[in-house]
Scaffold this motif. Structure first.
Motif, PDB file in Angstrom:
ATOM      1  N   LEU A 106      38.880  30.540  31.912  1.00 15.52           N
ATOM      2  CA  LEU A 106      38.420  31.844  32.383  1.00 15.52           C
ATOM      3  C   LEU A 106      38.845  32.027  33.836  1.00 15.52           C
ATOM      4  CD1 LEU A 106      36.692  34.444  32.030  1.00 15.52           C
ATOM      5  CD2 LEU A 106      34.737  33.102  32.819  1.00 15.52           C
ATOM      6  N   THR A 107      39.636  33.042  34.081  1.00 20.56           N
ATOM      7  CA  THR A 107      40.047  33.367  35.443  1.00 20.56           C
ATOM      8  C   THR A 107      39.272  34.584  35.913  1.00 20.56           C
ATOM      9  OG1 THR A 107      42.282  32.531  35.047  1.00 20.56           O
ATOM     10  CG2 THR A 107      41.989  33.974  36.941  1.00 20.56           C
ATOM     11  N   TYR A 108      38.641  34.482  37.079  1.00 22.46           N
ATOM     12  CA  TYR A 108      37.844  35.613  37.566  1.00 22.46           C
ATOM     13  C   TYR A 108      38.290  36.028  38.958  1.00 22.46           C
ATOM     14  CZ  TYR A 108      35.045  31.720  39.511  1.00 22.46           C
ATOM     15  OH  TYR A 108      34.625  30.574  40.140  1.00 22.46           O
ATOM     16  N   LEU A 109      38.371  37.347  39.150  1.00 22.89           N
ATOM     17  CA  LEU A 109      38.830  37.928  40.402  1.00 22.89           C
ATOM     18  C   LEU A 109      37.751  38.835  40.990  1.00 22.89           C
ATOM     19  CD1 LEU A 109      42.435  39.030  39.301  1.00 22.89           C
ATOM     20  CD2 LEU A 109      41.732  36.851  40.300  1.00 22.89           C
ATOM     21  N   ASP A 110      37.708  38.924  42.293  1.00 19.22           N
ATOM     22  CA  ASP A 110      36.732  39.751  42.997  1.00 19.22           C
ATOM     23  C   ASP A 110      37.264  41.172  43.175  1.00 19.22           C
ATOM     24  OD1 ASP A 110      35.283  39.615  46.371  1.00 19.22           O
ATOM     25  OD2 ASP A 110      34.667  40.713  44.593  1.00 19.22           O
ATOM     26  N   ASP A 111      36.469  42.171  42.754  1.00 21.62           N
ATOM     27  CA  ASP A 111      36.903  43.558  42.955  1.00 21.62           C
ATOM     28  C   ASP A 111      35.965  44.351  43.869  1.00 21.62           C
ATOM     29  OD1 ASP A 111      34.674  44.316  41.369  1.00 21.62           O
ATOM     30  OD2 ASP A 111      35.874  44.352  39.539  1.00 21.62           O
ATOM     31  N   THR A 112      34.906  43.725  44.384  1.00 21.99           N
ATOM     32  CA  THR A 112      33.923  44.353  45.280  1.00 21.99           C
ATOM     33  C   THR A 112      33.341  45.643  44.716  1.00 21.99           C
ATOM     34  OG1 THR A 112      35.499  45.658  46.619  1.00 21.99           O
ATOM     35  CG2 THR A 112      35.116  43.372  47.279  1.00 21.99           C
ATOM     36  N   TYR A 113      33.417  45.844  43.406  1.00 23.90           N
ATOM     37  CA  TYR A 113      32.931  47.036  42.708  1.00 23.90           C
ATOM     38  C   TYR A 113      33.756  48.272  43.067  1.00 23.90           C
ATOM     39  CZ  TYR A 113      29.306  49.452  39.990  1.00 23.90           C
ATOM     40  OH  TYR A 113      28.616  50.148  39.010  1.00 23.90           O
ATOM     41  N   ASP A 114      35.038  48.043  43.351  1.00 24.76           N
ATOM     42  CA  ASP A 114      35.973  49.110  43.691  1.00 24.76           C
ATOM     43  C   ASP A 114      36.916  49.314  42.501  1.00 24.76           C
ATOM     44  OD1 ASP A 114      38.063  50.689  44.557  1.00 24.76           O
ATOM     45  OD2 ASP A 114      38.350  49.636  46.452  1.00 24.76           O
ATOM     46  N   PRO A 115      36.859  50.460  41.822  1.00 23.16           N
ATOM     47  CA  PRO A 115      37.691  50.680  40.643  1.00 23.16           C
ATOM     48  C   PRO A 115      39.187  50.448  40.879  1.00 23.16           C
ATOM     49  CG  PRO A 115      36.016  52.368  40.768  1.00 23.16           C
ATOM     50  CD  PRO A 115      35.938  51.600  42.056  1.00 23.16           C
ATOM     51  N   ALA A 116      39.678  50.816  42.063  1.00 22.08           N
ATOM     52  CA  ALA A 116      41.108  50.616  42.344  1.00 22.08           C
ATOM     53  C   ALA A 116      41.454  49.128  42.353  1.00 22.08           C
ATOM     54  CB  ALA A 116      41.465  51.254  43.681  1.00 22.08           C
ATOM     55  N   LYS A 117      40.564  48.319  42.944  1.00 15.55           N
ATOM     56  CA  LYS A 117      40.794  46.878  42.953  1.00 15.55           C
ATOM     57  C   LYS A 117      40.676  46.306  41.544  1.00 15.55           C
ATOM     58  CE  LYS A 117      39.361  45.885  47.713  1.00 15.55           C
ATOM     59  NZ  LYS A 117      38.428  45.109  48.582  1.00 15.55           N
ATOM     60  N   THR A 118      39.769  46.873  40.771  1.00 14.39           N
ATOM     61  CA  THR A 118      39.597  46.402  39.400  1.00 14.39           C
ATOM     62  C   THR A 118      40.870  46.620  38.588  1.00 14.39           C
ATOM     63  OG1 THR A 118      37.253  46.994  39.516  1.00 14.39           O
ATOM     64  CG2 THR A 118      38.155  46.555  37.346  1.00 14.39           C
ATOM     65  N   VAL A 119      41.467  47.784  38.738  1.00 14.65           N
ATOM     66  CA  VAL A 119      42.714  48.065  38.026  1.00 14.65           C
ATOM     67  C   VAL A 119      43.806  47.092  38.455  1.00 14.65           C
ATOM     68  CG1 VAL A 119      44.577  49.743  37.741  1.00 14.65           C
ATOM     69  CG2 VAL A 119      42.195  50.496  37.600  1.00 14.65           C
TER      70      VAL A 119
END
Length: 426
Positions: A106-119
């Motif tokens: 499982l690889t997990y990345l931080d997006d800070t709850y920012d949709p642009a970062k999530t994409v």
């Protein structure tokens, strides 16, 4: 597992886990007659493995807020899942329906709850060759990914959000699927409690300016229709807001008997409770399950000042003395102490939800007869009456419905002492 912190604050964790998560996030290699999500292959065909899965391994990915104001729930959404997977991995791994046992990463990345970062994170995970994207937190973040996941036929499943958008039309979005009871159902449960009181009650509503908020308002409105309950004022907020003081002040002027505070960001929810007290408004409070934790919401928010605080629950609380001898809770506590505590320092319900999610994935893997996303989706959507660990008695998993998430049962609870107890009548 290994973690690394890069200059851009993106946290990447690689978690070795056995075949619990047969999902992949890169394009699926299929035979010429393979028909999309849930489609199998003909009797005389041999399915080519999807990217991210071999005879011995399977790769999963998730983007979650591991920093910022939503870091608590975001970290728990990873930590609970990791705890289940790592514990199963240590116990020998997961058996798949094709007769093989696989190790899962499982690889997990931080997006800070920012949709642009999530994409951006989602595209990175796809490029890195994950089998599927699982258990991601958030309504706006998952909404940003959904059209991409369905266009590229990447499983985006068991999402840690109750927005109806991720489950109500699975035929239109066959690669997307929610985990939790909907926000509509949660608010509807609140509304029924008020309507059943059989007396005039006024309600003020504070909700997020997105599908999360719209679902809450709709659920409450439908439940109180024809009753003596009236919504006298409402206000909305953005997840990026730093304070909701003005909204609370506006709503307090209504002198409503009840405040339904459908706020999903932990510090904002605490701020709502403290602000209302500071201006002398003490209504009964309804909190969504995702921001109702005693240690992170009730205590810092001074919830004991209110006549009553209600929420909903679907899982056992691992720290509760009530469940101290429960075998599922014992297993969770042991696994979390060894694995999950490295990711999430503070418990929120998301830790328990995502732990149960791991078991649901394991159940799907048992029915996965071919090493493909299609086979995984077929197996995932065939689970019925499954009692996942930590779910409260009477709440089971049913993934066979085209318009509902995996879990739909809820229990109405009321703050009592350091935790919650079954709710009393209004």
């Amino acid at each position: 597992m290994k973690n690394s912190l890069k200059p851009n604050k993106r946290v990447v964790g690689t978690i070795a886990v056995l075949g619990v998560l047969a999902l992949t996030v890169t394009g699926c290699t299929r035979t010429a007659t393979d028909g999309g999500a849930g489609a199998g292959t003909g009797a005389d065909e041999t399915a080519a493995p999807s990217p991210g899965i071999t005879d011995t391994t399977l790769s999963l990915g998730i983007s979650s807020p591991l920093s910022g104001p939503t870091a608590g729930p975001g970290s728990c959404s990873v930590a609970g899942l990791d705890s289940y997977l790592e514990a199963q991995n240590a116990a020998g791994g997961f058996e798949f329906g094709d007769g093989k046992t696989r190790e899962v990463t499982l690889t997990y990345l931080d997006d800070t709850y920012d949709p642009a970062k999530t994409v951006s994170n989602f595209k990175q995970l796809v490029g890195d060759g994950i089998f599927a994207y699982v258990g991601a937190l958030g309504t706006p973040t998952n909404a940003a990914i959904m059209p991409i996941a369905n266009s590229e036929e990447v499983p985006q499943v068991l999402l840690v959000t109750g927005a109806t958008a991720f489950s109500e039309d699975q035929k239109a979005n066959p690669w997307t699927f929610g985990l939790l009871p909907t926000y509509y159902d949660e608010a509807n449960t609140f509304g029924k409690l008020l309507a059943d009181a059989g007396k005039p009650i006024t309600v003020a509503v504070l909700s997020q300016n997105d599908d999360f908020g719209k679902d809450y308002v709709a659920g409450l409105t439908d439940a109180i229709e024809g009753s003596d309950v009236t919504i006298v004022d409402s206000a909305t907020y953005e997840p990026t807001d730093t304070t909701l003081d003005s909204q609370v002040t506006q709503l307090a002027a209504s002198k409503a008997d009840v405040l339904m505070s459908a706020v999903s960001v932990t510090p904002l929810q605490v701020g709502v409770l403290t602000k209302a007290q500071s201006i002398g408004w003490l209504p009964r409070i309804f909190l969504p399950s995702n921001t109702s934790t005693p240690g992170t919401i009730l205590e810092p928010g001074g919830a004991t000042a209110y006549p009553a605080v209600y929420s909903t629950s679907l899982t056992k609380v691992p720290a509760s003395p009530t469940f101290a001898e429960d075998e599922d809770v014992k297993a969770y506590n042991a696994a979390f102490a060894e694995y999950g505590s490295k990711i999430a320092a503070v418990y929120t319900p998301h830790c328990a939800w995502s732990y149960a999610e791991g078991a649901i994935l394991g159940e799907a893997f048992k029915g996965m007869e071919e090493p493909t996303r299609d086979s995984f989706m077929t197996a995932l959507k065939s689970i019925k009456d499954f009692q996942a660990p930590l779910l409260l008695d009477g709440i089971t998993v049913d993934t066979t419905r085209d318009d509902q998430p995996a879990i739909s049962g809820l229990t109405l609870v009321q703050a009592s002492g350091p935790g919650y107890a079954p709710a009393k009548a209004y």
